[in-house]
Write an enzyme that holds these catalytic residues in place. Structure first.
Site, short mmCIF file in Angstrom:
data_model
loop_
_atom_site.label_atom_id
_atom_site.label_comp_id
_atom_site.label_asym_id
_atom_site.label_seq_id
_atom_site.Cartn_x
_atom_site.Cartn_y
_atom_site.Cartn_z
N HIS A 138 0.96 -1.27 0.09
CA HIS A 138 0.02 -0.12 0.02
C HIS A 138 0.87 1.35 0.08
O HIS A 138 2.10 1.18 0.29
CB HIS A 138 -0.76 -0.11 1.28
CG HIS A 138 -0.16 -0.09 2.61
ND1 HIS A 138 0.36 -1.26 3.03
CD2 HIS A 138 0.23 1.01 3.34
CE1 HIS A 138 0.95 -1.31 4.26
NE2 HIS A 138 1.02 0.11 4.41
N GLY A 139 0.37 2.32 -0.13
CA GLY A 139 1.21 3.71 -0.45
C GLY A 139 1.50 4.25 0.78
O GLY A 139 1.08 3.90 2.13
#
Length: 145
Positions: free
Chosen positions: A64-65
């Site tokens: 994920h970011g």
């Protein structure tokens, strides 16, 4: 889990990835192609991986970011890449399920908890690794609610 967060189009079965970067890119591109995130989000997924691995154990990685990536999220979504042969996520940790996450506001916390419930059971993970159809993923992640 809402159907717009995880649909059959977000799931890729029996894929192959030579490196963890390839696996992260596959998961990220699904999120981009389905309009959940901007292209820049994928770069932030790589940044997150540099800071700390997103390998969670039990053959599962959840790329994920970073915190900065939140502005690149249009709406919450999941992507799932099944890698039966697995890919090394570092330190000999083999990931066979790559679950890309994009969370709008704080929705990603709820999504993560649902994934954790499903993936904490080894038999569930094994069922997902061996799954021949996308319905298996949809039903297992929707049963959590």
């Amino acid at each position: 889990m809402a159907n717009d967060i995880l649909s059959k189009e977000n799931i890729v079965l029996n894929e192959k990835a030579a490196t963890k970067e390839d696996a992260i890119r596959l998961a990220g591109e699904i999120l981009v192609n389905k309009g959940y995130v901007e292209e820049s989000y994928v770069d932030q997924m790589f940044e997150r991986e540099k800071i700390t691995t997103t390998y969670m154990g039990n053959y599962v990685a959840i790329p994920h970011g970073t915190e900065d990536a939140k502005k690149a999220v249009n709406h919450s979504g999941l992507s799932i890449v099944q890698l039966r042969e697995g890919v090394d996520f570092g330190d000999g940790n083999i990931a066979k399920l790559i679950i890309g996450i994009a969370g709008k506001d704080n929705e990603h916390l709820e999504i993560l908890s649902q994934i954790a419930i499903v993936c904490s059971e080894e038999e569930n993970v094994e069922k997902l690794i061996q799954a021949e159809d996308k319905e298996t993923f949809i039903s297992m992640f929707n049963e959590v609610n």
